[in-house]
Design a protein around this motif. Sequence first.
Motif, PDB file in Angstrom:
ATOM      1  N   GLN A   9      42.939  85.754-109.970  1.00  0.00           N
ATOM      2  CA  GLN A   9      43.419  86.630-108.650  1.00  0.00           C
ATOM      3  C   GLN A   9      42.937  87.587-108.299  1.00  0.00           C
ATOM      4  OE1 GLN A   9      47.729  87.577-109.337  1.00  0.00           O
ATOM      5  NE2 GLN A   9      48.379  86.423-107.399  1.00  0.00           N
ATOM      6  N   ASP A  10      42.403  88.423-109.320  1.00  0.00           N
ATOM      7  CA  ASP A  10      41.586  89.709-108.619  1.00  0.00           C
ATOM      8  C   ASP A  10      40.216  89.254-108.301  1.00  0.00           C
ATOM      9  OD1 ASP A  10      43.788  91.294-109.575  1.00  0.00           O
ATOM     10  OD2 ASP A  10      42.952  91.619-111.599  1.00  0.00           O
ATOM     11  N   LEU A  11      39.326  88.078-108.846  1.00  0.00           N
ATOM     12  CA  LEU A  11      38.245  88.082-108.312  1.00  0.00           C
ATOM     13  C   LEU A  11      38.242  87.342-106.944  1.00  0.00           C
ATOM     14  CD1 LEU A  11      36.742  85.965-111.383  1.00  0.00           C
ATOM     15  CD2 LEU A  11      36.251  88.322-110.543  1.00  0.00           C
ATOM     16  N   VAL A  12      39.309  86.588-106.649  1.00  0.00           N
ATOM     17  CA  VAL A  12      39.379  85.893-105.189  1.00  0.00           C
ATOM     18  C   VAL A  12      39.679  86.840-104.179  1.00  0.00           C
ATOM     19  CG1 VAL A  12      40.140  83.958-103.985  1.00  0.00           C
ATOM     20  CG2 VAL A  12      39.359  83.778-106.339  1.00  0.00           C
ATOM     21  N   PRO A  13      39.054  87.066-103.131  1.00  0.00           N
ATOM     22  CA  PRO A  13      39.486  87.905-102.149  1.00  0.00           C
ATOM     23  C   PRO A  13      40.731  86.938-101.168  1.00  0.00           C
ATOM     24  CG  PRO A  13      37.139  87.651-101.853  1.00  0.00           C
ATOM     25  CD  PRO A  13      37.617  86.885-103.011  1.00  0.00           C
ATOM     26  N   GLY A  14      41.448  87.709-100.735  1.00  0.00           N
ATOM     27  CA  GLY A  14      42.691  86.893-100.145  1.00  0.00           C
ATOM     28  C   GLY A  14      43.823  86.241-100.922  1.00  0.00           C
ATOM     29  N   CYS A  15      43.602  86.418-102.336  1.00  0.00           N
ATOM     30  CA  CYS A  15      44.344  85.619-103.183  1.00  0.00           C
ATOM     31  C   CYS A  15      45.576  86.730-103.373  1.00  0.00           C
ATOM     32  CB  CYS A  15      43.797  85.094-104.384  1.00  0.00           C
ATOM     33  SG  CYS A  15      44.904  84.012-105.364  1.00  0.00           S
ATOM     34  N   ASN A  16      46.251  87.048-102.825  1.00  0.00           N
ATOM     35  CA  ASN A  16      47.103  88.122-102.807  1.00  0.00           C
ATOM     36  C   ASN A  16      48.284  88.174-103.825  1.00  0.00           C
ATOM     37  OD1 ASN A  16      49.220  86.645-101.585  1.00  0.00           O
ATOM     38  ND2 ASN A  16      48.491  87.263 -99.722  1.00  0.00           N
ATOM     39  N   LYS A  17      48.850  89.225-104.226  1.00  0.00           N
ATOM     40  CA  LYS A  17      49.522  89.558-105.292  1.00  0.00           C
ATOM     41  C   LYS A  17      51.080  88.746-105.198  1.00  0.00           C
ATOM     42  CE  LYS A  17      46.922  91.737-107.938  1.00  0.00           C
ATOM     43  NZ  LYS A  17      46.052  91.344-109.051  1.00  0.00           N
ATOM     44  N   GLU A  28      44.414  78.540-103.261  1.00  0.00           N
ATOM     45  CA  GLU A  28      43.714  79.373-102.756  1.00  0.00           C
ATOM     46  C   GLU A  28      42.270  79.505-103.301  1.00  0.00           C
ATOM     47  OE1 GLU A  28      45.471  83.001-101.759  1.00  0.00           O
ATOM     48  OE2 GLU A  28      47.190  82.161-100.963  1.00  0.00           O
ATOM     49  N   TYR A  32      38.381  78.859-101.770  1.00  0.00           N
ATOM     50  CA  TYR A  32      37.491  80.189-101.677  1.00  0.00           C
ATOM     51  C   TYR A  32      36.307  79.272-102.566  1.00  0.00           C
ATOM     52  CZ  TYR A  32      35.334  84.413-102.840  1.00  0.00           C
ATOM     53  OH  TYR A  32      34.350  85.382-103.317  1.00  0.00           O
TER      54      TYR A  32
END
Length: 40
Positions: A9-17, A28, A32
């Motif tokens: 989740q931290d690696l992928v931009p736009g994969c919000n919390k 998602e 990506y």
Amino acid sequence: MSERMKFLQDLVPGCNKKVTGKAVMLDEIIHYVQSLQRQF
């Protein structure tokens, strides 16, 4: 959520919390990665 999922989740931009459910988050991440593959 497992540590590995949080790491992804931290690696992928736009994969919000606030994404609920692992299936949605994995979807998602897959999109990506596919977009990265198309760039090369």
